[in-house]
Design an enzyme around this catalytic site. Structure first.
Site, PDB file in Angstrom:
ATOM      1  CE1 TYR A  80      42.903  50.594  29.632  1.00 51.95           C
ATOM      2  CE2 TYR A  80      42.323  49.276  27.709  1.00 51.95           C
ATOM      3  CZ  TYR A  80      42.266  49.498  29.076  1.00 51.95           C
ATOM      4  OH  TYR A  80      41.569  48.625  29.881  1.00 51.95           O
TER       5      TYR A  80
ATOM      6  CE  LYS B 269      44.728  48.094  31.601  1.00 53.59           C
ATOM      7  NZ  LYS B 269      44.758  47.802  33.064  1.00 53.59           N
TER       8      LYS B 269
ATOM      9  CG  ASN C  72      40.041  47.053  39.407  1.00 55.33           C
ATOM     10  OD1 ASN C  72      39.552  46.541  38.402  1.00 55.33           O
ATOM     11  ND2 ASN C  72      39.505  48.132  39.988  1.00 55.33           N
TER      12      ASN C  72
ATOM     13  CB  THR D 235      32.909  49.592  34.083  1.00 58.84           C
ATOM     14  OG1 THR D 235      33.562  49.714  32.803  1.00 58.84           O
ATOM     15  CG2 THR D 235      32.965  48.142  34.552  1.00 58.84           C
TER      16      THR D 235
END
Length: 251
Positions: free
Chosen positions: A154, A158, A87, A191
Protein backbone atom coordinates in the site's frame (compact mmCIF):
# COMPACT_ATOMS: atom_id res chain seq x y z
CA UNK A 1 -22.55 19.97 -19.77
CA UNK A 2 -19.92 18.41 -17.53
CA UNK A 3 -19.07 14.79 -16.77
CA UNK A 4 -17.28 13.11 -13.89
CA UNK A 5 -15.79 9.62 -13.99
CA UNK A 6 -15.44 8.18 -10.49
CA UNK A 7 -13.91 4.81 -9.68
CA UNK A 8 -15.08 2.94 -6.59
CA UNK A 9 -18.30 4.95 -6.73
CA UNK A 10 -20.58 2.43 -5.03
CA UNK A 11 -19.52 3.13 -1.45
CA UNK A 12 -17.32 5.16 0.88
CA UNK A 13 -15.53 8.23 -0.40
CA UNK A 14 -16.33 7.36 -4.01
CA UNK A 15 -20.06 7.34 -3.31
CA UNK A 16 -19.81 10.70 -1.53
CA UNK A 17 -17.86 12.26 -4.41
CA UNK A 18 -20.32 10.94 -6.99
CA UNK A 19 -23.27 12.21 -4.95
CA UNK A 20 -21.79 15.68 -4.56
CA UNK A 21 -21.05 15.93 -8.29
CA UNK A 22 -24.64 14.96 -9.12
CA UNK A 23 -26.00 17.53 -6.68
CA UNK A 24 -23.94 20.27 -8.33
CA UNK A 25 -25.19 19.49 -11.84
CA UNK A 26 -22.37 17.24 -13.04
CA UNK A 27 -23.28 13.97 -14.75
CA UNK A 28 -21.45 10.95 -13.34
CA UNK A 29 -20.19 7.65 -14.67
CA UNK A 30 -19.33 5.34 -11.79
CA UNK A 31 -16.96 2.40 -12.08
CA UNK A 32 -17.30 -0.31 -9.47
CA UNK A 33 -18.04 -3.99 -9.15
CA UNK A 34 -21.29 -3.35 -7.27
CA UNK A 35 -24.20 -1.03 -8.08
CA UNK A 36 -25.65 1.83 -6.06
CA UNK A 37 -29.33 2.62 -6.68
CA UNK A 38 -29.15 5.58 -4.29
CA UNK A 39 -26.94 7.47 -6.75
CA UNK A 40 -29.44 6.92 -9.55
CA UNK A 41 -32.16 8.40 -7.36
CA UNK A 42 -30.01 11.44 -6.52
CA UNK A 43 -29.36 11.96 -10.24
CA UNK A 44 -33.09 12.00 -10.99
CA UNK A 45 -33.72 14.49 -8.19
CA UNK A 46 -31.08 16.85 -9.61
CA UNK A 47 -31.82 16.47 -13.34
CA UNK A 48 -28.45 14.84 -13.90
CA UNK A 49 -27.51 11.35 -15.06
CA UNK A 50 -25.74 8.52 -13.31
CA UNK A 51 -24.43 5.59 -15.31
CA UNK A 52 -22.90 2.59 -13.57
CA UNK A 53 -20.33 0.45 -15.35
CA UNK A 54 -19.25 -2.78 -13.72
CA UNK A 55 -15.48 -3.16 -13.98
CA UNK A 56 -12.77 -5.18 -12.28
CA UNK A 57 -9.87 -2.74 -12.20
CA UNK A 58 -7.42 -5.61 -11.76
CA UNK A 59 -8.28 -6.86 -15.26
CA UNK A 60 -6.44 -4.48 -17.57
CA UNK A 61 -7.94 -5.88 -20.80
CA UNK A 62 -11.43 -5.25 -19.43
CA UNK A 63 -10.39 -1.80 -18.22
CA UNK A 64 -9.18 -0.81 -21.69
CA UNK A 65 -12.53 -1.78 -23.18
CA UNK A 66 -14.29 0.10 -20.40
CA UNK A 67 -12.31 3.24 -21.25
CA UNK A 68 -13.66 3.09 -24.80
CA UNK A 69 -17.21 2.61 -23.53
CA UNK A 70 -16.88 5.61 -21.21
CA UNK A 71 -15.36 7.77 -23.93
CA UNK A 72 -18.25 7.07 -26.30
CA UNK A 73 -20.79 7.97 -23.62
CA UNK A 74 -19.02 11.14 -22.45
CA UNK A 75 -17.70 12.81 -25.58
CA UNK A 76 -20.86 12.14 -27.59
CA UNK A 77 -22.45 14.79 -25.35
CA UNK A 78 -19.85 17.47 -26.21
CA UNK A 79 -18.95 18.22 -22.58
CA UNK A 80 -17.30 21.47 -21.54
CA UNK A 81 -15.15 19.68 -18.95
CA UNK A 82 -14.42 16.14 -17.77
CA UNK A 83 -13.42 15.23 -14.22
CA UNK A 84 -11.69 11.95 -13.44
CA UNK A 85 -11.40 10.76 -9.83
CA UNK A 86 -9.29 7.66 -9.34
CA UNK A 87 -10.70 6.75 -5.95
CA UNK A 88 -10.86 2.94 -6.00
CA UNK A 89 -8.12 1.26 -4.04
CA UNK A 90 -7.34 -1.72 -1.84
CA UNK A 91 -5.18 -2.00 1.27
CA UNK A 92 -4.78 -5.79 1.12
CA UNK A 93 -2.48 -7.63 1.43
CA UNK A 94 -1.81 -6.45 4.98
CA UNK A 95 1.17 -8.58 5.84
CA UNK A 96 4.91 -8.59 6.37
CA UNK A 97 6.42 -8.10 2.94
CA UNK A 98 8.29 -11.40 3.04
CA UNK A 99 4.99 -13.29 3.39
CA UNK A 100 3.05 -11.60 0.55
CA UNK A 101 2.04 -13.95 -2.25
CA UNK A 102 2.99 -12.86 -5.80
CA UNK A 103 -0.58 -12.99 -7.14
CA UNK A 104 -1.87 -10.88 -4.24
CA UNK A 105 0.85 -8.34 -4.91
CA UNK A 106 0.06 -8.28 -8.63
CA UNK A 107 -3.63 -7.62 -7.99
CA UNK A 108 -2.78 -4.86 -5.53
CA UNK A 109 -0.46 -3.06 -7.95
CA UNK A 110 -2.96 -3.38 -10.81
CA UNK A 111 -5.79 -1.83 -8.77
CA UNK A 112 -3.83 0.87 -6.93
CA UNK A 113 -1.27 1.95 -9.53
CA UNK A 114 -1.79 0.52 -13.02
CA UNK A 115 -5.54 1.14 -13.31
CA UNK A 116 -5.39 4.84 -12.29
CA UNK A 117 -2.52 5.37 -14.73
CA UNK A 118 -4.38 3.60 -17.55
CA UNK A 119 -7.51 5.69 -16.97
CA UNK A 120 -5.64 8.97 -16.66
CA UNK A 121 -3.43 8.31 -19.68
CA UNK A 122 -6.43 7.36 -21.80
CA UNK A 123 -8.56 10.36 -20.92
CA UNK A 124 -5.68 12.82 -21.11
CA UNK A 125 -5.25 11.71 -24.70
CA UNK A 126 -8.96 11.73 -25.50
CA UNK A 127 -9.54 15.12 -23.89
CA UNK A 128 -6.57 16.68 -25.66
CA UNK A 129 -7.70 15.37 -29.04
CA UNK A 130 -11.23 16.67 -28.53
CA UNK A 131 -10.24 20.00 -26.97
CA UNK A 132 -12.04 19.33 -23.68
CA UNK A 133 -10.14 20.04 -20.45
CA UNK A 134 -9.59 17.06 -18.17
CA UNK A 135 -9.26 17.63 -14.43
CA UNK A 136 -7.96 14.48 -12.78
CA UNK A 137 -7.56 13.60 -9.11
CA UNK A 138 -5.70 10.57 -7.79
CA UNK A 139 -6.60 9.55 -4.26
CA UNK A 140 -3.40 9.09 -2.30
CA UNK A 141 -2.57 8.55 1.37
CA UNK A 142 -0.25 9.61 4.14
CA UNK A 143 1.14 6.09 3.76
CA UNK A 144 2.75 7.30 0.52
CA UNK A 145 5.17 9.36 2.59
CA UNK A 146 5.77 7.19 5.68
CA UNK A 147 6.64 3.47 5.81
CA UNK A 148 4.24 1.37 7.87
CA UNK A 149 4.88 -2.15 9.12
CA UNK A 150 2.63 -4.53 7.15
CA UNK A 151 1.77 -2.05 4.42
CA UNK A 152 4.69 -2.45 2.01
CA UNK A 153 2.36 -2.83 -0.97
CA UNK A 154 0.00 0.00 0.00
CA UNK A 155 2.75 2.47 0.89
CA UNK A 156 4.58 1.69 -2.35
CA UNK A 157 1.60 2.02 -4.68
CA UNK A 158 0.40 5.26 -3.11
CA UNK A 159 3.93 6.69 -3.35
CA UNK A 160 3.98 5.73 -7.01
CA UNK A 161 0.73 7.63 -7.59
CA UNK A 162 2.19 10.77 -6.04
CA UNK A 163 5.12 10.72 -8.45
CA UNK A 164 2.93 9.77 -11.39
CA UNK A 165 0.67 12.74 -10.62
CA UNK A 166 3.61 15.16 -10.54
CA UNK A 167 5.08 13.75 -13.75
CA UNK A 168 1.83 13.69 -15.73
CA UNK A 169 1.09 17.25 -14.57
CA UNK A 170 4.57 18.39 -15.63
CA UNK A 171 3.98 16.98 -19.11
CA UNK A 172 0.68 18.83 -19.43
CA UNK A 173 2.36 22.07 -18.35
CA UNK A 174 5.11 21.60 -20.92
CA UNK A 175 2.52 20.84 -23.62
CA UNK A 176 0.50 23.95 -22.63
CA UNK A 177 -2.81 22.03 -22.40
CA UNK A 178 -5.75 22.93 -20.21
CA UNK A 179 -5.55 19.55 -18.47
CA UNK A 180 -4.70 19.40 -14.77
CA UNK A 181 -3.79 16.43 -12.57
CA UNK A 182 -3.62 16.50 -8.77
CA UNK A 183 -3.36 14.03 -5.91
CA UNK A 184 -5.64 14.22 -2.88
CA UNK A 185 -4.88 12.75 0.53
CA UNK A 186 -8.19 12.35 2.40
CA UNK A 187 -6.86 11.29 5.77
CA UNK A 188 -8.56 8.70 7.98
CA UNK A 189 -12.27 8.20 7.24
CA UNK A 190 -15.05 5.91 8.42
CA UNK A 191 -14.97 3.41 5.54
CA UNK A 192 -14.94 -0.31 4.77
CA UNK A 193 -11.17 -0.06 4.31
CA UNK A 194 -10.82 1.05 7.93
CA UNK A 195 -12.79 -2.01 9.02
CA UNK A 196 -10.38 -4.25 7.14
CA UNK A 197 -7.43 -2.49 8.75
CA UNK A 198 -8.88 -2.93 12.25
CA UNK A 199 -9.40 -6.65 11.59
CA UNK A 200 -5.66 -7.18 11.07
CA UNK A 201 -3.52 -8.94 13.62
CA UNK A 202 -0.60 -7.13 15.23
CA UNK A 203 1.77 -9.56 13.49
CA UNK A 204 0.36 -8.42 10.14
CA UNK A 205 0.03 -4.70 10.94
CA UNK A 206 2.01 -3.29 13.85
CA UNK A 207 -0.18 -0.18 14.29
CA UNK A 208 -3.54 -1.94 14.38
CA UNK A 209 -4.31 -0.76 17.95
CA UNK A 210 -3.80 2.86 16.90
CA UNK A 211 -6.34 2.42 14.12
CA UNK A 212 -8.81 0.77 16.49
CA UNK A 213 -8.39 3.85 18.66
CA UNK A 214 -9.35 6.14 15.77
CA UNK A 215 -12.76 4.44 15.68
CA UNK A 216 -13.21 4.22 19.43
CA UNK A 217 -12.38 7.91 19.88
CA UNK A 218 -14.53 9.13 16.96
CA UNK A 219 -11.55 10.43 15.03
CA UNK A 220 -12.63 9.07 11.65
CA UNK A 221 -13.86 11.77 9.27
CA UNK A 222 -17.19 11.54 7.46
CA UNK A 223 -16.80 10.75 3.76
CA UNK A 224 -19.30 13.42 2.70
CA UNK A 225 -17.24 16.06 4.47
CA UNK A 226 -13.98 14.92 2.87
CA UNK A 227 -15.62 14.42 -0.52
CA UNK A 228 -16.88 17.99 -0.41
CA UNK A 229 -13.32 19.24 0.03
CA UNK A 230 -12.15 17.34 -3.04
CA UNK A 231 -15.06 18.42 -5.24
CA UNK A 232 -14.48 22.06 -4.24
CA UNK A 233 -10.80 21.75 -5.14
CA UNK A 234 -11.15 20.14 -8.54
CA UNK A 235 -13.98 22.40 -9.65
CA UNK A 236 -12.08 25.53 -8.60
CA UNK A 237 -10.46 27.84 -11.13
CA UNK A 238 -7.48 28.07 -8.78
CA UNK A 239 -6.54 24.38 -8.86
CA UNK A 240 -2.76 23.92 -8.93
CA UNK A 241 -1.53 21.38 -11.46
CA UNK A 242 0.62 18.61 -9.93
CA UNK A 243 -0.09 19.54 -6.32
CA UNK A 244 -0.74 17.02 -3.57
CA UNK A 245 -3.67 18.37 -1.58
CA UNK A 246 -4.35 17.30 2.01
CA UNK A 247 -7.92 17.26 3.35
CA UNK A 248 -6.67 18.11 6.85
CA UNK A 249 -5.66 21.58 5.64
CA UNK A 250 -9.31 22.34 4.79
CA UNK A 251 -11.14 20.73 7.70
Amino acid sequence: MKYAIVTGASKGLGESIAKLFLETGVNVIGLSRSTNDHLSAIARENNTTYKHISCDLADIAVLEQTCKEISEAVFLENPTAVYLVNNAGIVEPIEQSMHIKPNDLLTHVHVNSVAPMVLTNYFLNESTEKGVPLIGANITSGAAESPMYGWSAYCSTKASMNMYTKTAALEQEELSTDNKIIAFSPGIMDTEMQKKIRSSSKAEFAEVEKFKGYKQNNLLKDTDLVGGVLVDIITSDDIQNGKIYYAREYL
